[in-house]
Design a protein around this motif. Structure first.
Motif: not given
Length: 315
Positions: A146, A158, A173, A204, A229
């Motif tokens: 990703f 994230s 991003d 994701d 994550y």
């Protein structure tokens, strides 16, 4: 002199395996290192974590010579890689050695010549070295990746969200490779992955379920990525998704906690709770059969299905 990305690739082409004598020189170096490492162990009581080459030397089994060829990137691919990938990750044989050392220690059953081929999913594949190695041994491999979202350049981060929270496809991003319009089409390691012809799926990993049917893979791997994550309070939800997909085994290695987070009581409390939950894991037929230290922290966990019933892949 500090070499740029293009110079590093050319240096690897000129000196295979990082040695003037090429791969043969590397094998000689490993033999010498193995003897030296044993001698040091006998002479000192100071704990020392083995280097990648020391691990390989101890096992006495080097990566195949075919992996000493550098990445073959297009000019456009090299330009993108130079902007998005750290220099240390553009030297192919170094990437191979790091993954090889991990597999030797924790997944030896996957790197045996003539072993039955398995279906393997690697999360956050990055440069693809692990998939390259497993493909060499005849396994059917699929990767995931990703775009990066670590809060750089005013982008989204994230690492501190809950699972299934925050739609990153709508965010900027770190490298501004995507438009933030609901789709992710580009990622930092794309040129390397495409040059190797690996099957890597973009999704994701902080959102479950993943786009695979139950028990689609024999093995699920995740190295140095889980902490990207979501917040550790929800890491067990991600582990549950790994075991949903796996028929036989799961290997997870987290990065050690970064220094600035050690004093974050909430983060560390959930991190330690995760360590305990993984050591005691006993769900859906999976149990923790190994917990190990990496870089002075408990970060290595191997889960295996120990039930007698054989699971068939989903149709």
């Amino acid at each position: 002199m500090r070499l740029n990305h293009a110079e590093l690739i050319e240096h690897e082409r000129k000196y295979p395996a990082g040695q003037k004598d090429g791969y043969a020189g590397y094998l000689t170096y490993l033999d010498e290192l193995r003897a030296e490492f044993y001698a040091q162990f006998l002479e000192t009581k100071t704990p020392k974590q083995a280097s990648v080459n020391e691990v390989i030397a101890a096992f006495g089994e080097a990566p195949p010579e075919e992996f000493t060829e550098p990445y073959d990137l297009t000019p456009e691919g090299l330009e993108l890689t130079s902007k998005t990938v750290q220099r240390k990750y553009v030297v192919r044989f170094k990437n191979i050695r790091r993954s090889w050392a991990i597999l030797l220690q924790h997944m030896p059953e996957l790197i045996v010549e003539g072993a039955a081929p398995r279906d393997v999913l690697e999360m956050s594949t990055a440069h693809g070295a692990t998939l390259e190695i497993l493909r060499h041994f005849g396994h059917r491999v699929v990767g995931n990746d990703f775009a990066n979202f670590l809060g750089r350049k005013e982008g989204a981060d994230s690492r501190f969200r809950g699972v299934n929270e925050v739609d990153l496809t709508q965010m900027k991003d770190d490298h501004h490779l995507n438009r933030g319009d609901g789709t992710i089409e580009r990622w930092p390691y794309q040129p390397i992955i495409e040059s190797l012809g690996l099957d890597v799926r973009l999704f994701d990993a902080g959102h479950v379920p993943y786009p695979f049917e139950r028990k689609s893979f024999d093995t699920v791997l995740c190295f140095d990525a889980l902490e990207h994550y979501c917040h550790p309070k929800d890491w067990m939800a991600i582990i549950g998704e790994f075991t949903r997909l796996a028929r036989q085994s799961v290997l997870v290695i987290t990065n050690p906690v970064q220094g600035h987070l050690v004093d974050d009581a909430d983060y560390m409390g959930h991190f330690h709770a995760f360590q305990t939950a993984m050591r005691r894991y006993d769900r859906d037929g999976f149990q923790c059969i190994h917990a190990g230290i990496n870089r002075n922290q408990l970060t290595v966990y191997k889960l295996m299905r120990l039930g007698s019933a054989k699971l068939k892949p989903a149709k």
